[in-house]
Write a protein that holds these residues in place. Structure first.
Motif, PDB file in Angstrom:
ATOM      1  N   ASP A 247       0.804  -1.214   0.000  1.00 33.54           N
ATOM      2  CA  ASP A 247       0.000   0.000   0.000  1.00 33.54           C
ATOM      3  C   ASP A 247       0.846   1.277   0.000  1.00 33.54           C
ATOM      4  OD1 ASP A 247       0.999  -0.356   2.547  1.00 33.54           O
ATOM      5  OD2 ASP A 247      -0.878   0.112   3.567  1.00 33.54           O
ATOM      6  N   ALA A 248       2.143   1.140  -0.230  1.00 38.12           N
ATOM      7  CA  ALA A 248       3.030   2.314  -0.243  1.00 38.12           C
ATOM      8  C   ALA A 248       2.786   3.141  -1.509  1.00 38.12           C
ATOM      9  CB  ALA A 248       4.490   1.872  -0.193  1.00 38.12           C
ATOM     10  N   ALA A 249       2.997   4.422  -1.380  1.00 43.07           N
ATOM     11  CA  ALA A 249       2.963   5.293  -2.555  1.00 43.07           C
ATOM     12  C   ALA A 249       4.278   5.117  -3.313  1.00 43.07           C
ATOM     13  CB  ALA A 249       2.799   6.747  -2.121  1.00 43.07           C
ATOM     14  N   VAL A 250       4.243   5.297  -4.610  1.00 45.31           N
ATOM     15  CA  VAL A 250       5.480   5.224  -5.386  1.00 45.31           C
ATOM     16  C   VAL A 250       6.350   6.402  -4.955  1.00 45.31           C
ATOM     17  CG1 VAL A 250       6.490   5.325  -7.686  1.00 45.31           C
ATOM     18  CG2 VAL A 250       4.349   4.072  -7.321  1.00 45.31           C
ATOM     19  N   PRO A 251       7.550   6.128  -4.453  1.00 45.42           N
ATOM     20  CA  PRO A 251       8.383   7.205  -3.926  1.00 45.42           C
ATOM     21  C   PRO A 251       9.024   8.041  -5.028  1.00 45.42           C
ATOM     22  CG  PRO A 251       9.513   5.099  -3.757  1.00 45.42           C
ATOM     23  CD  PRO A 251       8.140   4.804  -4.267  1.00 45.42           C
ATOM     24  N   ASP A 252       9.283   9.305  -4.711  1.00 49.73           N
ATOM     25  CA  ASP A 252       9.926  10.205  -5.663  1.00 49.73           C
ATOM     26  C   ASP A 252      11.309   9.719  -6.069  1.00 49.73           C
ATOM     27  OD1 ASP A 252       7.754  11.914  -5.620  1.00 49.73           O
ATOM     28  OD2 ASP A 252       8.615  13.230  -4.093  1.00 49.73           O
ATOM     29  N   TRP A 253      12.010   9.033  -5.171  1.00 49.84           N
ATOM     30  CA  TRP A 253      13.373   8.600  -5.465  1.00 49.84           C
ATOM     31  C   TRP A 253      13.426   7.462  -6.489  1.00 49.84           C
ATOM     32  CZ3 TRP A 253      13.668   3.524  -4.209  1.00 49.84           C
ATOM     33  CH2 TRP A 253      12.920   3.056  -3.127  1.00 49.84           C
ATOM     34  N   ALA A 254      12.307   6.847  -6.792  1.00 50.44           N
ATOM     35  CA  ALA A 254      12.301   5.695  -7.708  1.00 50.44           C
ATOM     36  C   ALA A 254      12.698   6.087  -9.129  1.00 50.44           C
ATOM     37  CB  ALA A 254      10.928   5.036  -7.721  1.00 50.44           C
ATOM     38  N   GLY A 255      12.250   7.229  -9.612  1.00 52.58           N
ATOM     39  CA  GLY A 255      12.515   7.644 -10.983  1.00 52.58           C
ATOM     40  C   GLY A 255      13.802   8.424 -11.118  1.00 52.58           C
ATOM     41  N   GLY A 256      14.139   8.764 -12.337  1.00 44.42           N
ATOM     42  CA  GLY A 256      15.330   9.559 -12.584  1.00 44.42           C
ATOM     43  C   GLY A 256      16.195   8.937 -13.654  1.00 44.42           C
ATOM     44  N   GLU A 257      17.479   9.245 -13.619  1.00 44.13           N
ATOM     45  CA  GLU A 257      18.416   8.726 -14.611  1.00 44.13           C
ATOM     46  C   GLU A 257      18.565   7.216 -14.499  1.00 44.13           C
ATOM     47  OE1 GLU A 257      22.168  10.666 -14.968  1.00 44.13           O
ATOM     48  OE2 GLU A 257      21.309  12.608 -14.450  1.00 44.13           O
ATOM     49  N   GLY A 258      19.053   6.639 -15.592  1.00 45.88           N
ATOM     50  CA  GLY A 258      19.325   5.205 -15.603  1.00 45.88           C
ATOM     51  C   GLY A 258      18.054   4.384 -15.733  1.00 45.88           C
ATOM     52  N   LEU A 259      18.239   3.092 -15.701  1.00 43.13           N
ATOM     53  CA  LEU A 259      17.114   2.161 -15.709  1.00 43.13           C
ATOM     54  C   LEU A 259      16.350   2.313 -14.411  1.00 43.13           C
ATOM     55  CD1 LEU A 259      15.651  -0.476 -16.761  1.00 43.13           C
ATOM     56  CD2 LEU A 259      17.346  -1.719 -15.405  1.00 43.13           C
ATOM     57  N   TRP A 260      15.040   2.341 -14.491  1.00 44.69           N
ATOM     58  CA  TRP A 260      14.228   2.274 -13.282  1.00 44.69           C
ATOM     59  C   TRP A 260      12.897   1.634 -13.622  1.00 44.69           C
ATOM     60  CZ3 TRP A 260       9.638   5.073 -12.819  1.00 44.69           C
ATOM     61  CH2 TRP A 260       9.452   6.130 -13.697  1.00 44.69           C
ATOM     62  N   ALA A 261      12.354   0.932 -12.639  1.00 46.46           N
ATOM     63  CA  ALA A 261      11.065   0.266 -12.816  1.00 46.46           C
ATOM     64  C   ALA A 261      10.376   0.175 -11.471  1.00 46.46           C
ATOM     65  CB  ALA A 261      11.261  -1.134 -13.394  1.00 46.46           C
ATOM     66  N   VAL A 262       9.066   0.282 -11.517  1.00 50.35           N
ATOM     67  CA  VAL A 262       8.235   0.087 -10.337  1.00 50.35           C
ATOM     68  C   VAL A 262       7.227  -0.989 -10.703  1.00 50.35           C
ATOM     69  CG1 VAL A 262       6.596   1.127  -8.733  1.00 50.35           C
ATOM     70  CG2 VAL A 262       8.521   2.480  -9.596  1.00 50.35           C
ATOM     71  N   ILE A 263       7.217  -2.069  -9.942  1.00 48.55           N
ATOM     72  CA  ILE A 263       6.326  -3.193 -10.218  1.00 48.55           C
ATOM     73  C   ILE A 263       5.436  -3.419  -9.007  1.00 48.55           C
ATOM     74  CG2 ILE A 263       6.176  -5.631 -10.854  1.00 48.55           C
ATOM     75  CD1 ILE A 263       9.511  -4.464 -11.314  1.00 48.55           C
ATOM     76  N   GLN A 264       4.142  -3.299  -9.212  1.00 46.63           N
ATOM     77  CA  GLN A 264       3.207  -3.532  -8.119  1.00 46.63           C
ATOM     78  C   GLN A 264       2.593  -4.909  -8.280  1.00 46.63           C
ATOM     79  OE1 GLN A 264       0.246  -0.551  -7.403  1.00 46.63           O
ATOM     80  NE2 GLN A 264      -0.770  -1.777  -5.851  1.00 46.63           N
ATOM     81  N   ALA A 265       2.727  -5.711  -7.232  1.00 47.43           N
ATOM     82  CA  ALA A 265       2.082  -7.019  -7.164  1.00 47.43           C
ATOM     83  C   ALA A 265       0.997  -6.927  -6.100  1.00 47.43           C
ATOM     84  CB  ALA A 265       3.102  -8.095  -6.812  1.00 47.43           C
ATOM     85  N   ASP A 266       0.270  -7.993  -5.902  1.00 45.22           N
ATOM     86  CA  ASP A 266      -0.812  -7.925  -4.916  1.00 45.22           C
ATOM     87  C   ASP A 266      -0.309  -7.898  -3.485  1.00 45.22           C
ATOM     88  OD1 ASP A 266       0.028 -10.549  -4.783  1.00 45.22           O
ATOM     89  OD2 ASP A 266      -1.970 -11.416  -4.987  1.00 45.22           O
TER      90      ASP A 266
END
Length: 128
Positions: A22-41
């Motif tokens: 239930d966490a919010a996607v944090p601001d630090w997740a994005g930016g330069e380089g490869l990044w991905a956010v994957i939400q599972a159940d």
């Protein structure tokens, strides 16, 4: 020998972080380089440059990234298995992310020299 792929190193050291479902996607997740956010159940996984992950966040660090040079047809078979099988047989763990045009294979920095040699021995070629 099966599929022969061209690979390149993606610059940087990466971390793989786990957040509550239930966490919010944090601001630090994005930016330069490869990044991905994957939400599972049951969790959220964030992959990004490790220096962006706060110390208090549960994470695994010191991963390096290889990327296939595509694109590949969506119905192409054997792409991921041709990368993972020789590494798995040697006891090297990986974390795989697939994008529209290619695959990203994260390998622990301590295993990268061996992983690169195994991939080369299995017909894959590294380019700059």
């Amino acid at each position: 020998m099966g599929v022969s792929l061209r690979l390149r190193m993606v610059p940087g050291r990466y971390g793989i972080a786990r957040l509550a479902q239930d966490a919010a996607v944090p601001d630090w997740a994005g930016g330069e380089g490869l990044w991905a956010v994957i939400q599972a159940d049951d969790e959220i996984t964030v992959v990004c440059l490790q220096e962006r992950i706060p110390d208090e966040i549960e994470s695994s660090r010191d991963w390096l990234c290889l990327r296939t040079i595509g694109p590949f047809a969506f119905d192409a078979t054997g792409i991921v298995s041709s990368l993972v099988a020789p590494l798995s047989a040697a006891g090297i763990g990986v974390f795989v992310l697939c994008t529209f045009d290619g695959e990203h294979l994260l390998v622990a920095e301590r295993d990268m020299a061996q992983a690169s040699a195994l991939l080369d021995a299995n017909g894959h070629r590294f380019v700059r």
